[in-house]
Design a protein around this motif. Structure first.
Motif: not given
Length: 286
Positions: A151-162, A220-228, A230-237
């Motif tokens: 009823s509003e926008d497909f982006g809501i579904w995309h946010a849910y999936n993320v 996309l990476l922040h909640g994937r705590k199993y990742l190294p 350094k990868i999550r840190k670089a993405a955050r920076e």
């Protein structure tokens, strides 16, 4: 990728495509041999992981190969999903599988073949996690979010999936720690490498459209705590450089809270988080 049937452009998934004999139409003996090898790989992969999925989940969860069905991996519509599920069956993108595995076979690169198969396993386990932990289309919060998206926008579904992707991988890797290894390879191939490829280098994000996508990889990476780390840190920076620390803290808080939700008990809060997450994403598209 959790499939929302309302957004599927074509009705047929060609789920039995793996059993076709495409090589019969090829007059080139080498091409016919290549297609036969790919066909054998698909049959083996499907047979093995159909059994694995059922053993892990405690119910029958077949894996089938399908041609791309035209429904979108993201809200821009510029990617075909490498895999998806309807909550009962896992579908693997035949075109993607053949391309990735075919290139490794032709190169006769054993290491590459092994990494590609690990990545495919990660895709399968990701979709299995959806089957096991994501409420189906008729259940909340999925049904509520689907209704709002229609009823509003497909982006809501995309946010849910993320958000849901990170929650289900958290649950699955907690129950089966070895899965983190497969998820890591898959994320590197389908998220990190793609984002870096769009930018063209692994540097500090500048204020350009392409680098915005690289910076937003953090979501996309922040909640994937199993990742190294350094990868999550670089993405955050990169995210902070492009946006702000305040934005990072806001979205990280939403992701971290969502990862810990249990359904159906927390379904109302899930909808609230998804809408708040979507609202921020939507402001970036304006």
């Amino acid at each position: 990728m959790l499939r929302n049937k309302k957004y599927k452009k074509h009705s047929s998934t060609n789920a039995d495509y793996w059993d076709s004999r495409d090589w019969d139409a090829s007059a080139d003996p080498q091409e016919r041999e290549r297609l036969q090898k790919l066909h054998a790989k698909r049959i083996a992969f499907q047979a093995i992981f159909g059994k694995v999925n059922s053993a892990i989940s405690g119910r029958e969860v077949p894996l089938k190969f399908s041609r791309p069905n035209g429904w979108e991996w993201n809200d821009r519509g510029d990617n075909e999903a490498p895999a998806w599920t309807d909550g009962e069956t896992i579908f693997m993108n035949t075109v993607h599988f053949d391309k990735v595995v075919g290139e490794s076979i032709e190169a006769k690169n054993t290491v590459s073949i092994i990494n590609d198969l690990i990545s495919m396993k990660g895709l399968n386990y990701h979709e299995l996690a959806h089957v096991m932990f994501t409420p189906r289309n008729g259940q909340k919060p999925t049904s509520t979010i689907a209704k709002r998206a229609r009823s509003e926008d497909f982006g809501i579904w995309h946010a849910y999936n993320v958000l849901e992707d990170q929650r289900i991988e958290t649950l699955f890797s907690a129950r089966f720690p070895i899965a983190a290894q497969y998820f890591t390879v898959t994320v590197n191939q389908f998220i990190v490498a793609v984002a870096q490829g769009r930018v063209g280098y692994e540097g500090e994000a500048n204020r350009t459209g392409k680098n915005q996508q690289f910076a937003n990889m953090h979501l996309l990476l922040h909640g994937r705590k199993y990742l190294p780390k350094k990868i999550r840190k670089a993405a955050r920076e990169a995210f902070v450089s492009y946006h702000s620390v305040e934005d990072a803290l806001l979205l990280e808080g939403l992701i971290d809270e969502y990862r810990k939700l249990a359904f159906p008990r927390n379904q109302k809060r899930a909808v609230e988080i998804v809408l708040e997450f979507y609202k921020w994403i939507d402001t970036q598209r304006q």
